[in-house]
Design a protein around this motif. Sequence first.
Motif, PDB file in Angstrom:
ATOM      1  N   PRO A 350       0.512  -1.178   0.208  1.00  0.00           N
ATOM      2  CA  PRO A 350       0.153  -0.349  -0.238  1.00  0.00           C
ATOM      3  C   PRO A 350       0.700   1.429  -0.073  1.00  0.00           C
ATOM      4  CG  PRO A 350       0.157  -0.750   2.287  1.00  0.00           C
ATOM      5  CD  PRO A 350       0.361  -2.041   1.199  1.00  0.00           C
ATOM      6  N   LEU A 351       1.847   1.353   0.244  1.00  0.00           N
ATOM      7  CA  LEU A 351       2.616   2.595   0.587  1.00  0.00           C
ATOM      8  C   LEU A 351       3.793   3.389  -0.339  1.00  0.00           C
ATOM      9  CD1 LEU A 351       2.529   4.444   3.139  1.00  0.00           C
ATOM     10  CD2 LEU A 351       4.567   2.857   3.620  1.00  0.00           C
ATOM     11  N   PRO A 352       4.298   2.538  -1.231  1.00  0.00           N
ATOM     12  CA  PRO A 352       4.574   3.386  -1.742  1.00  0.00           C
ATOM     13  C   PRO A 352       4.198   3.516  -2.778  1.00  0.00           C
ATOM     14  CG  PRO A 352       6.279   1.716  -1.142  1.00  0.00           C
ATOM     15  CD  PRO A 352       4.923   0.909  -0.895  1.00  0.00           C
ATOM     16  N   GLY A 353       3.141   2.841  -3.157  1.00  0.00           N
ATOM     17  CA  GLY A 353       1.756   2.698  -4.781  1.00  0.00           C
ATOM     18  C   GLY A 353       1.110   3.652  -4.368  1.00  0.00           C
ATOM     19  N   SER A 354       1.211   4.548  -3.006  1.00  0.00           N
ATOM     20  CA  SER A 354       0.071   5.240  -2.379  1.00  0.00           C
ATOM     21  C   SER A 354       0.562   6.812  -3.277  1.00  0.00           C
ATOM     22  CB  SER A 354      -0.025   5.082  -1.144  1.00  0.00           C
ATOM     23  OG  SER A 354       0.790   6.028  -0.197  1.00  0.00           O
ATOM     24  N   PHE A 355       1.511   6.677  -3.668  1.00  0.00           N
ATOM     25  CA  PHE A 355       2.302   8.322  -3.890  1.00  0.00           C
ATOM     26  C   PHE A 355       2.352   8.472  -5.593  1.00  0.00           C
ATOM     27  CE2 PHE A 355       4.544   7.669  -0.286  1.00  0.00           C
ATOM     28  CZ  PHE A 355       4.685   8.679   0.176  1.00  0.00           C
ATOM     29  N   LEU A 356       1.363   7.637  -6.219  1.00  0.00           N
ATOM     30  CA  LEU A 356       1.366   7.057  -7.623  1.00  0.00           C
ATOM     31  C   LEU A 356      -0.345   7.517  -7.762  1.00  0.00           C
ATOM     32  CD1 LEU A 356       3.979   4.496  -8.390  1.00  0.00           C
ATOM     33  CD2 LEU A 356       4.030   6.609  -8.239  1.00  0.00           C
ATOM     34  N   LYS A 357      -1.128   7.342  -6.919  1.00  0.00           N
ATOM     35  CA  LYS A 357      -2.505   7.429  -7.554  1.00  0.00           C
ATOM     36  C   LYS A 357      -2.680   8.705  -7.914  1.00  0.00           C
ATOM     37  CE  LYS A 357      -2.396   3.282  -6.245  1.00  0.00           C
ATOM     38  NZ  LYS A 357      -1.848   2.236  -7.200  1.00  0.00           N
ATOM     39  N   THR A 358      -3.750   8.830  -8.724  1.00  0.00           N
ATOM     40  CA  THR A 358      -4.328  10.092  -9.074  1.00  0.00           C
ATOM     41  C   THR A 358      -5.995  10.578  -8.701  1.00  0.00           C
ATOM     42  OG1 THR A 358      -5.592   8.580 -10.791  1.00  0.00           O
ATOM     43  CG2 THR A 358      -3.470   9.712 -11.920  1.00  0.00           C
ATOM     44  N   SER A 359      -6.319   9.627  -8.143  1.00  0.00           N
ATOM     45  CA  SER A 359      -7.282   9.909  -7.620  1.00  0.00           C
ATOM     46  C   SER A 359      -6.741  10.040  -5.657  1.00  0.00           C
ATOM     47  CB  SER A 359      -8.099   8.992  -6.921  1.00  0.00           C
ATOM     48  OG  SER A 359      -9.292   9.417  -5.487  1.00  0.00           O
ATOM     49  N   LYS A 360      -6.990  11.280  -4.957  1.00  0.00           N
ATOM     50  CA  LYS A 360      -6.274  11.828  -3.866  1.00  0.00           C
ATOM     51  C   LYS A 360      -6.875  11.283  -2.298  1.00  0.00           C
ATOM     52  CE  LYS A 360      -7.161  16.239  -0.337  1.00  0.00           C
ATOM     53  NZ  LYS A 360      -7.906  17.210  -0.174  1.00  0.00           N
ATOM     54  N   ASN A 361      -8.390  10.714  -2.923  1.00  0.00           N
ATOM     55  CA  ASN A 361      -9.058   9.979  -2.010  1.00  0.00           C
ATOM     56  C   ASN A 361      -8.195   8.500  -1.811  1.00  0.00           C
ATOM     57  OD1 ASN A 361     -11.028  11.388  -1.442  1.00  0.00           O
ATOM     58  ND2 ASN A 361     -12.934  11.261  -2.165  1.00  0.00           N
ATOM     59  N   VAL A 362      -7.937   8.029  -2.753  1.00  0.00           N
ATOM     60  CA  VAL A 362      -7.738   6.125  -3.143  1.00  0.00           C
ATOM     61  C   VAL A 362      -6.266   6.793  -2.620  1.00  0.00           C
ATOM     62  CG1 VAL A 362      -6.806   5.140  -4.284  1.00  0.00           C
ATOM     63  CG2 VAL A 362      -8.540   6.022  -4.573  1.00  0.00           C
ATOM     64  N   ARG A 363      -5.557   7.954  -2.665  1.00  0.00           N
ATOM     65  CA  ARG A 363      -3.759   8.261  -2.449  1.00  0.00           C
ATOM     66  C   ARG A 363      -4.113   8.445  -0.689  1.00  0.00           C
ATOM     67  NH1 ARG A 363      -3.652  11.816  -5.727  1.00  0.00           N
ATOM     68  NH2 ARG A 363      -3.512  13.802  -4.030  1.00  0.00           N
ATOM     69  N   ILE A 364      -4.589   9.128  -0.275  1.00  0.00           N
ATOM     70  CA  ILE A 364      -4.650   8.761   1.201  1.00  0.00           C
ATOM     71  C   ILE A 364      -4.976   7.746   1.895  1.00  0.00           C
ATOM     72  CG2 ILE A 364      -6.242   9.931   3.030  1.00  0.00           C
ATOM     73  CD1 ILE A 364      -6.324  13.009   0.987  1.00  0.00           C
ATOM     74  N   PHE A 365      -5.919   6.455   0.916  1.00  0.00           N
ATOM     75  CA  PHE A 365      -6.641   5.987   1.557  1.00  0.00           C
ATOM     76  C   PHE A 365      -5.251   4.409   1.748  1.00  0.00           C
ATOM     77  CE2 PHE A 365      -7.133   1.404   1.048  1.00  0.00           C
ATOM     78  CZ  PHE A 365      -7.576   0.993   2.550  1.00  0.00           C
ATOM     79  N   GLY A 366      -4.077   4.639   0.930  1.00  0.00           N
ATOM     80  CA  GLY A 366      -2.567   3.940   0.509  1.00  0.00           C
ATOM     81  C   GLY A 366      -2.024   4.619   1.629  1.00  0.00           C
ATOM     82  N   LEU A 367      -1.978   5.312   2.168  1.00  0.00           N
ATOM     83  CA  LEU A 367      -0.751   6.649   2.596  1.00  0.00           C
ATOM     84  C   LEU A 367      -1.124   5.761   4.111  1.00  0.00           C
ATOM     85  CD1 LEU A 367       1.980   7.976   2.938  1.00  0.00           C
ATOM     86  CD2 LEU A 367      -0.020   9.816   3.069  1.00  0.00           C
ATOM     87  N   PHE A 368      -2.849   6.045   4.370  1.00  0.00           N
ATOM     88  CA  PHE A 368      -2.291   5.756   6.019  1.00  0.00           C
ATOM     89  C   PHE A 368      -2.551   4.175   6.660  1.00  0.00           C
ATOM     90  CE2 PHE A 368      -3.361  10.421   6.011  1.00  0.00           C
ATOM     91  CZ  PHE A 368      -3.363  11.066   7.267  1.00  0.00           C
ATOM     92  N   TYR A 369      -3.111   3.643   5.132  1.00  0.00           N
ATOM     93  CA  TYR A 369      -3.054   1.514   5.079  1.00  0.00           C
ATOM     94  C   TYR A 369      -2.095   1.789   5.164  1.00  0.00           C
ATOM     95  CZ  TYR A 369      -5.202  -2.557   5.032  1.00  0.00           C
ATOM     96  OH  TYR A 369      -5.460  -3.776   5.637  1.00  0.00           O
ATOM     97  N   GLY A 370      -0.674   2.217   5.166  1.00  0.00           N
ATOM     98  CA  GLY A 370       0.730   1.651   5.530  1.00  0.00           C
ATOM     99  C   GLY A 370       1.139   1.599   6.451  1.00  0.00           C
ATOM    100  N   ILE A 371       1.063   3.545   6.901  1.00  0.00           N
ATOM    101  CA  ILE A 371       1.116   3.669   8.419  1.00  0.00           C
ATOM    102  C   ILE A 371       0.665   2.266   8.937  1.00  0.00           C
ATOM    103  CG2 ILE A 371       1.761   5.468   9.482  1.00  0.00           C
ATOM    104  CD1 ILE A 371       1.073   7.311   7.977  1.00  0.00           C
ATOM    105  N   ALA A 372      -0.561   2.370   8.842  1.00  0.00           N
ATOM    106  CA  ALA A 372      -1.135   1.259   9.747  1.00  0.00           C
ATOM    107  C   ALA A 372      -0.819   0.038  10.051  1.00  0.00           C
ATOM    108  CB  ALA A 372      -2.844   1.465   9.525  1.00  0.00           C
ATOM    109  N   ILE A 373      -0.375  -0.375   9.056  1.00  0.00           N
ATOM    110  CA  ILE A 373       0.748  -1.747   9.217  1.00  0.00           C
ATOM    111  C   ILE A 373       1.690  -1.533   9.987  1.00  0.00           C
ATOM    112  CG2 ILE A 373       1.599  -3.456   7.150  1.00  0.00           C
ATOM    113  CD1 ILE A 373      -0.891  -3.197   5.619  1.00  0.00           C
ATOM    114  N   LEU A 374       1.870  -0.744   9.649  1.00  0.00           N
ATOM    115  CA  LEU A 374       3.429  -0.500   9.370  1.00  0.00           C
ATOM    116  C   LEU A 374       3.903  -0.567  11.806  1.00  0.00           C
ATOM    117  CD1 LEU A 374       5.564   2.293   7.531  1.00  0.00           C
ATOM    118  CD2 LEU A 374       6.354  -0.273   8.081  1.00  0.00           C
TER     119      LEU A 374
END
Length: 409
Positions: A350-374
Amino acid sequence: MIESKNHQRGVQLFELGRYQEAISYLSTAISESIYNYGSKYYLALCFFNTEAYDKASKILDELLQETPNEGNIFFLKGQIAYRLNNAHHAMSLVDKSIELDPYEADFFGFKGALLMDQKKFEQALHFVNEGLQLDPKNTACLNLRARILTKLNRKEEAEETVEHILYDNAEDDYAHANVGWVALENGDTEKALHHFKQALQLNPNMQYAREGMATAIKSKNFLYKWYLKYAFWMSKQSSRNQWIFIIGIYVAYRVGIGILRASDLTFLVIPLVIVYLVFVLGGWIMESLSNTILLADSYGKYLLTNEEKYSGYTFGGLLLGGILGTIAFFVFGNPLFMLWGFTCFCALLPLPGSFLKTSKNVRIFGLFYGIAILCVGFFGIFFTSDIMLNGAIVLGMMVLYTWLFNFIS
């Protein structure tokens, strides 16, 4: 009506791409004559090109009250809707623009682009061809036609269209970039690099060409080359067919595991699992992995956007963390190191790929989900001493992400 000097200067600046300066002159022209359609329309175009979509929409709504039968207004509103990820509304707006003005090639080209995004390639080609009947040299329709024919595997016709594009638009940066993407999809990396280079020489700031050049350089990597072939192939399939293929691969994997176990060939189970995971997860990490590789390239790194650099650095950091954690486990024998390494590997999805998403909502979801896993992997030990349980939760979160992402996106 005689156009004001402010209007004329605003249009000149617009055509030069100096949109912010044009806004000032066009606003003044409007204040001189509140019913100046031309100045208002160009002002809306300036706001559109500076991504001030709310301001552009407000002006267009005012114009619709004054002139409700102008196809251009619905066309621009449709482009705004498309930029805001509302393709359904964009389609209804472009249909209205065609109804009001059925002799404008750009309207048919835009509808073709919307249909191409929906994987309705034959319908898209029909509307693009209609646009070219109205204007055989329409650049937008020609570029779209080449891309659609490539999706339909009609390569000879695509090549003819490409030659037509370059014959009439030898100095057109977008034409060269588009030809590059067509060549890349057809597997001709060298030709793609040539045209992306031409596009960037004509327009060094063209993001479409920069992305193409970066992708072409990445495709020199053996793994990425095959991933790119797979990605282009999947992009041609409808959503239904994509799911059928993915489910079919999973069923084949489960059947294969069962056959191997029943045939006393259990030593082949682990290799099969690894191959399956590489296939399934490769699409999630390949772009970020390739960005990491390009960061180490003395020239390639300059082609990456800030988001791609963040993705590459994050992927590299997590990969390094996963490797170090695994090594530390074998050196010191502490399972906690394995948990931390495993957590880094799981966060690669989830984390590295989140920076590449064009949709703001998808980008934020991936970023926070990756942080949650860590957080679960590194700090879960403060809530339970069961390392295996922590690892199972991290793994479950990674698997769940693949389903949640498809649902959200």
